[in-house]
Structures are given as structure tokens and as C-alpha cells.
Design an enzyme around this catalytic site. Structure first.
Site, short mmCIF file in Angstrom:
data_model
loop_
_atom_site.label_atom_id
_atom_site.label_comp_id
_atom_site.label_asym_id
_atom_site.label_seq_id
_atom_site.Cartn_x
_atom_site.Cartn_y
_atom_site.Cartn_z
N GLY A 300 71.53 4.71 -19.54
CA GLY A 300 72.15 5.12 -18.29
C GLY A 300 72.32 3.98 -17.30
O GLY A 300 72.54 2.82 -17.67
N SER A 301 72.19 4.33 -16.03
CA SER A 301 72.51 3.37 -14.97
C SER A 301 71.54 2.20 -14.87
O SER A 301 71.80 1.26 -14.11
CB SER A 301 72.57 4.10 -13.62
OG SER A 301 73.67 4.99 -13.59
N THR A 302 70.43 2.22 -15.59
CA THR A 302 69.58 1.02 -15.61
C THR A 302 70.36 -0.16 -16.17
O THR A 302 70.07 -1.32 -15.84
CB THR A 302 68.31 1.25 -16.44
OG1 THR A 302 68.67 1.62 -17.78
CG2 THR A 302 67.44 2.34 -15.83
#
Length: 578
Positions: A300-302
Site C-alpha cells: 500500500g501507501s508505505t
């Protein structure tokens, strides 16, 4: 009667004996004395023989008693007598795994008098025995059969009291894990023959101990223990907080790691559900996977942290640049939009703290497909990770990278990697741009420097520390803040694939952090699989569950990691303008 006889009759007295009495007595005494002397000689000889025998026996006993003990002996195959294993210790000397002595029950069927009676007697001590199977073994024509491995001392004494002929005991060793499931996925476990089959137990066998055991060699001297990089105190904190998160957010699983960014040492790592290595059969359940290193996920957004670092490191983007995030991006039949869009032009720091998919995609597009792929490869996110732990999965990526792949990968969809690899790559963003392979064994900073690979410009690392700090101060990671410890990080809320499509109702959340962010020492990554919204909340984003879990871990473990808090003017805030 002859004339001579008659003459003698006349000369001798009427009652006189034929021979003198004295002479007969002397002859009798002589015979008795001779017989007595002969018996006495025999007794003396017998005593001398027995004395000699006992002297020889005594001498041999003294010889054996004074002989120096042998250090190595060949005992045959490992299945007959198992070699002891080295203890596993944490970095502070706490025992993680050790051997205890035990015995196993066997039978020699050809010596069994009555198999039925033997089975009945054994069942009084071991009621859970497979009676039919044991009877079949005892009735066979073989000369050796295992009946039960690793008995308790009480069971051994009770079976001995039964006096069953043809039944005996063989000494063995059993592996014992004092901490139970606390560090199960790192320590691993052994099989019934005391051979490592998972985790660091398997690694130890691969370093030569397995060859020793296979050869059937036992060493009477103490084997040097194997010390791990793990800190059992931090490990307990990490597992405890992950367990609390699973319960609080009703998740199906959770995992996390605490990593030293300067040495690559894994200070703690856990994956729930876990198992008790004292009962390794639990490890066979499919949900007991080590999600940190043996499972791959879209993070995801990591991943936006890596996309931003890539853009800055390429020289094509600076911290003062801006990108248009007013409208969605249409590409390949897909629409790229923001979760909470600002519908305006965003600066690079704003793209990061607002977690803009559109802004991140535009930065990746500026770098280009080949540059994007090369950067992730440089950080080790697309190749199999090298470490001592045997359970390491291979990341997955598109066979052919197209523009749509690069755009979706920029915000964490389209590439699956292990959470541990994500933490290792994040350490390079924090430590000045040096990629250091992770280790579960102690490693000094000097040793780490010799194997470190410079993958980023140090200036890029400085900028990423500033962005991570800003995101906790003003962005989605606010709930990870711990007063005095300057936590920085990036949230990631990834939708999981259900029936071939991404589902907004099923999520894989993560929070990638470092602390103290002004001078980072540790990366802390927490992932929570399929969390549910808390009562009174309408969503279950990473900022609402993974971030506060990281904050709790930092708060409880900082003292064990020798990180001192800073308050007031003593702190070193990171200045950032845009």
C-alpha cells in the site's frame, strides 16, 4: 597248619597281636597328617586364586576410575542416540532454546512373552496409546520397535515397576523452549529426532551441527551456545502489542519488526497467529505462516516513501516542486484518484503527508518505467532477501513493466514483497542511504559498514527523514507520536484482492516508522491484516490502528533499546519549508 605255624604258636603268647601296636598307630597318624597337609595346601591355593582375581578386578576398577573422560565417542547412527544441540540465547544471554534429557520407550518383540498382557500393562501408564498399533508391533518378528518417544521421569518409573520383559528405555534429548510462542517464528523448532526443521534451529543445523548429528557423534563437552540478535524484552513488547491489536481491531492477523538501521540486526520480530515450538504440530496450521519474511503482500501507501525517495534521488524532483492533483488519472481503462483528495496543486511534502495517489503517480511517471524498476531493485524490494532465516519468500512483480504498472506500483499496488524487506529498504532511507542486509545474529556497526551498499544520496535520506517526521506531526501518522521520542513514519492502507478484484471492505494496513527521527536508530514496521472499524468509527485505516500500535511499541520498548527521551529545548526538531 604247617610245622612253622605250629612253632610260632608255641613261642607267642596266647592273646598277642600279629604286629606291634605302636607301629600300627604310627602308620595311621602319618596318613592323617598327609591328608591334612594336602587339604591345607588346596585351601591356600584357592584363597590365593580368589585373592588374585579380586586384585585384578580392583586394579581394573582403579584404572577405570583414574582414566581421563573421553570427549568424543562414536555411538552409531543418529536415530539410535541423538547429539545435544547448542542452546539458543538472546543478545542478553536469556535462554530461548535448550536441551533436556529424557528417555524413549522401545520393545524387542522377540523377547515379549505375552503381547496381550504387555499391552494391557502399558495402557495403565500410557492410556492414550494406540493399543492395536502397539499390539501389532509387539507381535511382529522384528527385533526393535519404538513404542513412545520422550517419556517423563514419572512415566519411566511407573513402566519400570511393571517389570515387562522385552521392554526398555533409550536415553534421548528433547528440545525445550522456555518462552513458548514468544519468538517462535525466529527460533523455529525441531522434529522428534531433535533436528532443526524451521527458523534459526534449521540454520544452526546448516552450519555443521546437522552433519555431526547425522554421523551419530555426541560431544560430552559443553557446546558453545548460539547468541541471536533478538532482545527478548523488546520481543515480548512487540508480540504483546500485536496481540492486543488483533483483539482490539478484530483482525485475522498482525505482524511487526524492530530493526537496527545501522547494523541490520533484527531486535524483535513477530507474526500472529503464532505457535508454541514445544508443540510444533501447531506450526502446520495454514494461518501460522511467518508473515514477516515468508509472506508477500502489496504494502500500500508505505511504498510512497520509496517512490518519493526515488523521485528526489533521481534529481528530476526537488522538495520545492509541485504536481497537479486536481483531477483523476485515466490510463489503461483504470481511474487513479485520491482517497481524500485536495483537488489542487500539491507540493512534494503535501503529496507525502496527504498520501496523494495522483501526485505520487506523476512523480513516478517523471522518473520513467526503467528508472522505477531499477530503483526498487536497487533497494532489494524485487529480489529474494538474504538472511539466516530459512523461511524467506520471493517477491512478485509484473512480467513486463508498462506505464500502468509503474503508476500503480508507485502507491503500493502491483508489486508484492515481504514486510521484512520493506523495513530493510526503509532503513536505507533513514541511515544515510546504505542498504544493509538483515541479520538474526549479533553484528557490530563496523561489520555492517563493510557489507553496506550505498543506494541513495545522503541528502535524499535527510529529506526522507524530514518527510517522515512531518507525516507524524501533521499527517496520517499522528497517532504514532510518542512524546519525547520523535517518531516519524508513513501509513499504508492497501485494499486486498477478493475474487479477482480489489475490495475496499478488506484491507491490509501498515505503518512504516523510524525513531528517534532526528537521529534514527530503529525502524518499526507493523502490519494488521483485515482490521475492523472500532465502535464509533466508520473506517479502519492504518492511521487508526497500525499507527497507534507502533506508538505503543515505541513507548514500551525505547528504554530497552537504550533510546533516551528528549523534551523541551533539548529536542532537535527537523525544519522543513515548502
Amino acid at each position: 597248619m604247617s610245622r612253622m605255624g605250629k612253632l610260632l604258636r608255641k613261642l607267642a603268647p596266647v592273646n598277642a597281636p600279629l604286629y606291634p601296636a605302636g607301629r600300627a598307630h604310627l602308620e595311621f597318624e602319618g596318613v592323617r597328617k598327609a591328608q591334612g597337609d594336602q587339604a591345607k595346601n588346596r585351601i591356600i591355593i584357592a584363597i590365593a586364586c580368589f585373592g588374585l582375581i579380586y586384585a585384578v578386578i580392583g586394579g581394573r576398577l582403579v584404572q577405570y576410575g583414574m582414566r581421563a573422560p573421553e570427549t568424543v565417542s562414536s555411538i552409531g547412527r543418529a536415530s539410535q542416540l541423538m547429539a545435544s544441540r547448542p542452546d539458543l540465547l538472546d543478545r542478553n544471554g536469556e535462554v530461548l532454546a535448550t536441551d533436556i534429557r529424557t528417555v524413549s520407550l522401545f520393545a524387542e518383540p522377540h523377547k515379549i512373552v505375552d503381547a496381550d498382557e504387555a499391552v494391557e500393562l502399558l495402557a495403565t501408564v500410557l492410556p492414550d496409546l494406540d493399543l492395536k498399533g502397539i499390539h501389532r508391533k509387539l507381535s511382529s518378528n522384528s527385533r526393535f520397535q519404538w513404542l513412545r518417544r520422550q517419556l517423563t521421569p514419572k512415566q519411566q518409573s511407573q513402566i519400570l515397576a511393571l517389570g515387562i520383559p522385552g521392554v526398555g528405555f533409550r536415553p534421548e534429548t528433547r528440545r525445550f523452549y522456555p518462552g513458548g510462542p514468544t519468538a517462535s517464528h525466529i527460533v523455529g523448532h525441531v522434529n522428534i529426532d531433535n533436528k532443526g526443521i524451521a527458523g534459526m534451529e534449521k540454520y544452526v543445523d546448516g552450519q555443521g551441527f546437522g552433519d555431526l548429528a547425522d554421523a551419530g557423534l555426541t560431544v560430552n563437552e559443553d557446546i558453545n551456545p548460539v547468541r541471536l540478535s533478538l532482545d527478548l524484552r523488546v520481543q515480548h513488547v512487540l508480540r504483546d502489542e500485536l496481540s492486543a491489536a488483533v483483539e482490539r481491531y478484530k483482525a485475522i492477523a498482525a505482524a511487526g519488526v524492530v530493526l537496527d538501521i545501522h547494523t541490520g540486526e533484527v531486535m524483535a520480530m513477530a507474526s500472529l497467529p503464532d505457535y508454541d515450538p514445544n508443540n510444533p504440530v501447531e506450526a502446520l496450521e495454514k494461518d501460522r505462516l511467518n508473515r514477516m519474511s515468508a509472506g508477500t503482500y502489496e504494502m500500500g501507501s508505505t511504498f510512497k516513501a520509496f517512490t518519493t525517495a526515488m523521485a528526489l534521488d533521481s534529481g528530476k524532483v526537488t522538495m520545492s516542486d509541485s504536481f497537479d492533483a486536481r483531477g483523476s488519472i485515466r490510463i489503461g481503462g483504470f481511474t487513479i484518484s485520491d482517497f481524500h483528495g485536495k483537488n489542487r496543486v500539491l507540493t512534494v511534502p503535501e503529496i507525502f503527508i496527504y498520501s496523494s495517489n495522483i501526485g505520487t503517480a506523476r512523480m513516478a511517471d517523471l522518473v520513467g518505467i526503467e528508472g522505477h524498476k531499477e530503483f526498487l531493485t536497487r533497494l532489494g524490494l524485487l529480489s529474494r532477501m538474504r538472511t539466516e532465516l530459512p523461511e524467506v519468500a520471493m517477491p512478485s512483480q509484473p512480467r513486463e513493466w508498462k506505464k500502468i504498472n509503474s503508476i500503480t506500483i508507485s502507491f503500493g499496488h502491483g508489486v508484492s514483497t515481504t514486510p521484512l524487506q520493506t523495513a530493510v529498504a526503509a532503513a536505507a532511507l533513514m541511515n544515510g542511504g546504505k542498504l544493509i542486509s538483515p541479520t538474526f545474529l549479533p553484528r557490530s556497526r563496523e561489520q555492517a559498514e563493510t557489507m553496506a551498499v550505498q543506494v541513495l544520496d545522503p541528502a535524499t535520506s535527510d529529506n526522507m527523514r524530514a518527510l517522515m517526521a512531518l507525516n507524524v506531526a501533521r499527517g496520517s501518522g499522528r497517532r504514532a507520536q510518542v512524546e519525547g521520542f520523535d517518531v516519524g513514519g508513513k501509513t499504508g492502507t492497501a485494499e486486498k484482492v477478493v475474487d479477482g478484484r480489489y475490495s475496499s471492505a478488506v484491507r491490509f494496513n501498515a505503518f512504516l516508522s523510524a525513531f528517534p527521527i532526528s537521529e534514527p536508530r530503529y525502524v518499526v514496521l507493523v502490519v494488521i491484516d483485515e482490521p475492523k472499524p472500532e465502535e464509533g468509527k466508520h473506517s479502519a485505516t492504518a492511521g487508526l490502528n497500525a499507527a497507534p500500535t507502533v506508538g505503543a511499541i515505541v513507548r514500551r520498548s525505547a528504554a530497552f533499546l537504550d533510546v533516551k527521551p528528549h523534551f523541551g529545548n533539548g529536542a532537535r526538531p527537523l525544519a522543513l519549508s515548502y
